[in-house]
Design a protein around this motif. Structure first.
Motif, PDB file in Angstrom:
ATOM      1  N   GLU A  34      82.623   5.732  -8.950  1.00  0.00           N
ATOM      2  CA  GLU A  34      81.821   4.675  -9.579  1.00  0.00           C
ATOM      3  C   GLU A  34      82.058   3.354  -8.854  1.00  0.00           C
ATOM      4  OE1 GLU A  34      79.011   4.461 -12.053  1.00  0.00           O
ATOM      5  OE2 GLU A  34      80.483   5.336 -13.425  1.00  0.00           O
ATOM      6  N   GLU A  35      80.966   2.657  -8.497  1.00  0.00           N
ATOM      7  CA  GLU A  35      81.081   1.398  -7.770  1.00  0.00           C
ATOM      8  C   GLU A  35      81.532   0.259  -8.678  1.00  0.00           C
ATOM      9  OE1 GLU A  35      80.813   0.996  -4.545  1.00  0.00           O
ATOM     10  OE2 GLU A  35      80.358   3.119  -4.245  1.00  0.00           O
ATOM     11  N   THR A  36      82.181  -0.741  -8.094  1.00  0.00           N
ATOM     12  CA  THR A  36      82.713  -1.881  -8.845  1.00  0.00           C
ATOM     13  C   THR A  36      81.627  -2.610  -9.622  1.00  0.00           C
ATOM     14  OG1 THR A  36      84.370  -2.182  -7.108  1.00  0.00           O
ATOM     15  CG2 THR A  36      84.067  -4.006  -8.648  1.00  0.00           C
ATOM     16  N   GLY A  37      80.453  -2.739  -9.012  1.00  0.00           N
ATOM     17  CA  GLY A  37      79.363  -3.473  -9.653  1.00  0.00           C
ATOM     18  C   GLY A  37      78.826  -2.819 -10.911  1.00  0.00           C
ATOM     19  N   LYS A  40      80.356  -2.377 -16.153  1.00  0.00           N
ATOM     20  CA  LYS A  40      79.933  -2.470 -17.550  1.00  0.00           C
ATOM     21  C   LYS A  40      79.182  -1.225 -18.011  1.00  0.00           C
ATOM     22  CE  LYS A  40      79.761  -7.468 -18.133  1.00  0.00           C
ATOM     23  NZ  LYS A  40      78.902  -8.630 -18.479  1.00  0.00           N
ATOM     24  N   LEU A  41      78.215  -0.781 -17.232  1.00  0.00           N
ATOM     25  CA  LEU A  41      77.346   0.304 -17.683  1.00  0.00           C
ATOM     26  C   LEU A  41      77.903   1.692 -17.365  1.00  0.00           C
ATOM     27  CD1 LEU A  41      73.861  -1.198 -16.721  1.00  0.00           C
ATOM     28  CD2 LEU A  41      74.984  -1.176 -18.955  1.00  0.00           C
ATOM     29  N   ARG A  42      78.665   1.807 -16.272  1.00  0.00           N
ATOM     30  CA  ARG A  42      79.243   3.100 -15.864  1.00  0.00           C
ATOM     31  C   ARG A  42      78.201   4.235 -15.880  1.00  0.00           C
ATOM     32  NH1 ARG A  42      85.135   3.008 -16.301  1.00  0.00           N
ATOM     33  NH2 ARG A  42      85.686   0.825 -16.117  1.00  0.00           N
ATOM     34  N   PRO A  43      77.101   4.110 -15.139  1.00  0.00           N
ATOM     35  CA  PRO A  43      76.069   5.159 -15.174  1.00  0.00           C
ATOM     36  C   PRO A  43      76.562   6.516 -14.687  1.00  0.00           C
ATOM     37  CG  PRO A  43      75.670   3.628 -13.361  1.00  0.00           C
ATOM     38  CD  PRO A  43      76.742   3.013 -14.213  1.00  0.00           C
ATOM     39  N   GLN A  44      77.433   6.517 -13.660  1.00  0.00           N
ATOM     40  CA  GLN A  44      77.955   7.783 -13.137  1.00  0.00           C
ATOM     41  C   GLN A  44      78.842   8.477 -14.162  1.00  0.00           C
ATOM     42  OE1 GLN A  44      76.959   9.121 -10.414  1.00  0.00           O
ATOM     43  NE2 GLN A  44      77.000   7.771  -8.647  1.00  0.00           N
ATOM     44  N   TRP A  45      79.637   7.692 -14.870  1.00  0.00           N
ATOM     45  CA  TRP A  45      80.517   8.249 -15.909  1.00  0.00           C
ATOM     46  C   TRP A  45      79.700   8.878 -17.031  1.00  0.00           C
ATOM     47  CZ3 TRP A  45      85.223   9.795 -17.178  1.00  0.00           C
ATOM     48  CH2 TRP A  45      85.595   9.859 -18.516  1.00  0.00           C
ATOM     49  N   LEU A  60      91.022  12.726 -14.012  1.00  0.00           N
ATOM     50  CA  LEU A  60      90.911  11.268 -13.915  1.00  0.00           C
ATOM     51  C   LEU A  60      92.052  10.718 -13.080  1.00  0.00           C
ATOM     52  CD1 LEU A  60      90.312  10.514 -17.713  1.00  0.00           C
ATOM     53  CD2 LEU A  60      88.577  10.975 -15.972  1.00  0.00           C
ATOM     54  N   ALA A  61      91.790   9.609 -12.399  1.00  0.00           N
ATOM     55  CA  ALA A  61      92.871   8.938 -11.687  1.00  0.00           C
ATOM     56  C   ALA A  61      93.865   8.373 -12.700  1.00  0.00           C
ATOM     57  CB  ALA A  61      92.318   7.817 -10.817  1.00  0.00           C
ATOM     58  N   LYS A  62      93.298   7.798 -13.781  1.00  0.00           N
ATOM     59  CA  LYS A  62      94.098   7.196 -14.848  1.00  0.00           C
ATOM     60  C   LYS A  62      93.151   6.963 -16.014  1.00  0.00           C
ATOM     61  CE  LYS A  62      97.699   3.541 -14.914  1.00  0.00           C
ATOM     62  NZ  LYS A  62      98.307   3.952 -16.104  1.00  0.00           N
ATOM     63  N   PHE A  63      93.632   7.030 -17.222  1.00  0.00           N
ATOM     64  CA  PHE A  63      92.757   6.823 -18.380  1.00  0.00           C
ATOM     65  C   PHE A  63      92.125   5.433 -18.352  1.00  0.00           C
ATOM     66  CE2 PHE A  63      95.016  10.463 -20.307  1.00  0.00           C
ATOM     67  CZ  PHE A  63      93.929  11.155 -20.814  1.00  0.00           C
ATOM     68  N   SER A  64      92.918   4.419 -17.997  1.00  0.00           N
ATOM     69  CA  SER A  64      92.392   3.051 -17.973  1.00  0.00           C
ATOM     70  C   SER A  64      91.413   2.837 -16.830  1.00  0.00           C
ATOM     71  CB  SER A  64      93.543   2.045 -17.857  1.00  0.00           C
ATOM     72  OG  SER A  64      94.287   2.253 -16.666  1.00  0.00           O
ATOM     73  N   ASN A  65      91.412   3.748 -15.861  1.00  0.00           N
ATOM     74  CA  ASN A  65      90.460   3.652 -14.758  1.00  0.00           C
ATOM     75  C   ASN A  65      89.090   4.175 -15.168  1.00  0.00           C
ATOM     76  OD1 ASN A  65      89.232   5.294 -12.196  1.00  0.00           O
ATOM     77  ND2 ASN A  65      90.202   3.382 -11.533  1.00  0.00           N
ATOM     78  N   ALA A  66      89.065   5.077 -16.131  1.00  0.00           N
ATOM     79  CA  ALA A  66      87.799   5.705 -16.530  1.00  0.00           C
ATOM     80  C   ALA A  66      87.223   5.119 -17.807  1.00  0.00           C
ATOM     81  CB  ALA A  66      88.007   7.211 -16.709  1.00  0.00           C
ATOM     82  N   LEU A  67      88.081   4.729 -18.738  1.00  0.00           N
ATOM     83  CA  LEU A  67      87.623   4.285 -20.053  1.00  0.00           C
ATOM     84  C   LEU A  67      87.792   2.780 -20.212  1.00  0.00           C
ATOM     85  CD1 LEU A  67      89.373   7.233 -21.818  1.00  0.00           C
ATOM     86  CD2 LEU A  67      86.902   6.962 -21.629  1.00  0.00           C
ATOM     87  N   ARG A  68      87.045   2.186 -21.148  1.00  0.00           N
ATOM     88  CA  ARG A  68      87.027   0.734 -21.298  1.00  0.00           C
ATOM     89  C   ARG A  68      87.772   0.243 -22.543  1.00  0.00           C
ATOM     90  NH1 ARG A  68      82.645  -2.220 -21.553  1.00  0.00           N
ATOM     91  NH2 ARG A  68      83.190  -3.653 -19.881  1.00  0.00           N
TER      92      ARG A  68
END
Length: 208
Positions: A34-37, A40-45, A60-68
């Motif tokens: 997922e790109e930095t830009g 907010k929306l995380r379309p790939q996720w 996942l690399a890390k839970f905080s990396n995937a979830l908000r």
């Protein structure tokens, strides 16, 4: 059953290549980046979550990396429980099946839960900062710091060259068309297009 990896390419994320290599070595058929830009929306996720089938494995690399945040984490865990999806988090050293990281204790899992909001907030702040810097650097200096006189001269020149008031208003940066007319009147421009030579004033009450 399929194994899929997900990495959000956060600002200053130095573990992208090692994490991707870990996922590929583990057997992931695809690693979503997922790109930095899109923080907010995380379309790939979102697309990944809707594509998962019963019995799949999500790395996942890390839970905080995937979830908000904690709310998303709770909904995510419930979703994976219902669909019997195995969750593996590399840096948190958590495997929902309890096989890959036998050294992980309950205290470690609770620590992950407790630190998640702070880590997510730091990630969002860093990502927003990077986007802001990119926008400021890539945007031409003249466009960013247009002086008052330059803007007024642009408005006058556009009108004299036949541009419509709507077109001039859109590029002027003003919140209303009346500001455009004000500038034209200030420079003594002859308003020779349309029914009116400026913005409409207050209407007079009709006589009965």
């Amino acid at each position: 059953m399929a194994k899929v990896g997900y990495i959000f390419k956060a600002a200053h994320y130095d573990s992208l290549d090692p994490d991707k290599a870990w996922m590929e070595q583990y057997g992931c058929v695809q690693v979503i980046e997922e790109e930095t830009g899109h923080e907010k929306l995380r379309p790939q996720w979102k697309q990944l979550i809707t594509s998962l089938d019963r019995g799949d494995e999500l790395v996942l690399a890390k839970f905080s990396n995937a979830l908000r945040g904690s709310r998303e984490l709770a909904a995510f865990i419930e979703f994976c429980r219902i669909k019997v999806i195995r969750i593996i988090s590399i840096h948190d050293k958590i495997d929902s099946r309890g096989e890959l990281f036998p050294e992980t204790k309950v205290a470690d899992v609770l620590e992950m839960f407790g630190s998640l909001p702070e880590e997510c907030a730091a990630l969002r702040k860093a990502s927003s900062h990077v986007i802001h810097l990119k926008q400021n650097i890539t945007q031409p200096a003249k466009e960013k710091n247009v002086s008052k006189s330059e803007r007024e001269k642009t408005i006058v020149a556009m009108y004299n060259n036949g541009h419509s008031i709507d077109d001039i208003w859109r590029v002027s940066g003003f919140s209303s068309r009346s500001s455009v007319f004000r500038i034209l009147n200030k420079y003594g421009v002859s308003l020779n297009r349309g029914k009116f030579s400026g913005p409409l004033g207050k209407r007079k009450p009709k006589e009965e």
